[in-house]
Scaffold this active site. Sequence first.
Site, PDB file in Angstrom:
ATOM      1  N   HIS A 434       1.306  -3.986  -5.109  1.00 17.76           N
ATOM      2  CA  HIS A 434       2.930  -4.002  -4.932  1.00 17.76           C
ATOM      3  C   HIS A 434       3.384  -5.514  -4.474  1.00 17.76           C
ATOM      4  O   HIS A 434       2.476  -6.210  -4.015  1.00 17.76           O
ATOM      5  CB  HIS A 434       3.366  -2.952  -3.921  1.00 17.76           C
ATOM      6  CG  HIS A 434       2.859  -3.140  -2.608  1.00 17.76           C
ATOM      7  ND1 HIS A 434       3.442  -3.909  -1.624  1.00 17.76           N
ATOM      8  CD2 HIS A 434       1.559  -2.633  -1.861  1.00 17.76           C
ATOM      9  CE1 HIS A 434       2.881  -4.146  -0.425  1.00 17.76           C
ATOM     10  NE2 HIS A 434       1.640  -3.157  -0.626  1.00 17.76           N
ATOM     11  N   CYS A 453      -3.567  -1.143   0.843  1.00 19.25           N
ATOM     12  CA  CYS A 453      -2.933  -1.436  -0.127  1.00 19.25           C
ATOM     13  C   CYS A 453      -2.899  -2.915  -0.983  1.00 19.25           C
ATOM     14  O   CYS A 453      -3.418  -3.734  -0.063  1.00 19.25           O
ATOM     15  CB  CYS A 453      -1.569  -0.925  -0.564  1.00 19.25           C
ATOM     16  SG  CYS A 453      -1.296   0.699  -0.869  1.00 19.25           S
TER      17      CYS A 453
END
Length: 542
Positions: A434, A453
Amino acid sequence: MRNLRRGSGLAALILAGALSALPMGQVAAQDLSKALAMTAYRQAVAENLSDNEGLAAFYRTRDFAPIWTGSDDTAALRRAALIEALGTASVHGLPTQRYDLDGLIRKMRNVDGERARGELEVEISRTFLQYARDLQSGILEPSQTDEGIKRHAPRRDPKILLEVLAASDPYQVLQHLAPSSDEYARLLRAKLKLEKTVARGGWGPTVRTAKLEKGQSGGDVVVLRDRLIAMGYMKPTLSPDYDDELRSAVIRFQESHGLAVDGVAGSGTLSQLNISAEDRLKSVQVAMERERWLNLPEGLGKRHITVNLTDFHAKIVDDGKVTFETRSVVGSQESDRRTPEFSDEMNHMVINPTWYVPRSIVVKEYLPLLRQNPGAAGHLEITDRQGRVVNRASGFAQYSASSFPFAMRQPPGPRNALGTVKFMFPNKYNIYLHDTPSKSLFDRTQRTFSHGCVRLSDPHDFAYTLLARQTSDPVGFFQSKLNTGRETRVNLDTPVPVHLIYRTAFTTVKGEMEYRADVYGRDARIWDALSAAGVVLAGGPS
């Protein structure tokens, strides 16, 4: 017949079937002797297959006929090919004692009787399968070496392996067991080169000072110079000065080790420079084992994405060539935030994403703040099980981590923790790639800052590259969705395999070695496991 050892039910059926085929009362003594000998062989084979269904299935389909212990030239060729392959197992860094080559040759030479031949037949097949398994898909089970490694070795069916061997040139089969990737071939060459370096005593004395830079001279500079020459970063010279040539060599070293590039041999650079050739050899052998874990039958994918967690970069690879690359931030070094290693398929992206805060972050980080101040973390919405926003006025002091009944989310916007886009390969670990509003972290050389992440430095260009396969105007398409400010899912017409990998040693396309720090300590644990399995380093101490 009374002297034949009773075996399994399968062995008994073989015995009965062999004898019932003989015409009663008309069997010559010589024919009976041959039949009993064959029965003894088959019984021995059957008795030794009970714990390996793949191996048993192979021999059942060929009526237990031998592939190794026959008297024909083909069987002799297979034996010779296997002996040659096992003799070079150490070249690949395999645990040679697993295969007991000397013992196997001794048994081949001294096999006595059909029962012993049957036992030897199965033992040779087991040895072949063990060697094939180790070389083709890894010595270790990945998930057992570290809890952050969420992949399994791509084991092949033993029945198919034996069928291919029985039907093909055995030398060709054995030569093609190793991963066929360019990376594995380059790592293998690096291993052999490092072994020679270790045998010669390594790269010479280590640099004992804390910092060296241009303009200095003397003994410490000479030690630095000689070590860089031995490593191949500069041509031989007798200069005792930290001159431009030496500075350029330091820069090349820094670039190939993921360090800050300034041409100064400071503490970080010298720490990496002083790592022994023996330790670098361990890293290369761990990388070879990791490459075997990725030796997937279907390959990595004509187009695929790799994120090397130690190198802090994400790449899009098309037909073996990197077509896009960007810096990344990965999970921090805290045990519960380390990014796991696994492979999956990216099937969509979300533009203007909502951040649904993971439960672990809610109760560990935000709940303590909310208990003291209900208005804390005001950029986040607190929602009930129906997704409705909760009024904060009642407070949250009455809740504990186990009883807190609410979720938290951050709507799309410029401050959203996921930035403007996230790339999804749905998995049970809740890991994805992301954007992020925290751009300054990409300027660090070691980028272990996330909750797990992977953050991307150039997420829009990453999206454009992915979308270029399915729209003639990827930039315009993406920006049109972004400008709405609304959360929008965009499916990828063709899912893209994603491989989160961890390599402290890897190569360039020119075959040059690059090294990175073992930020999660995983490679150290893998080496310990390899060593416990019998893998040794060639050469001597460095």
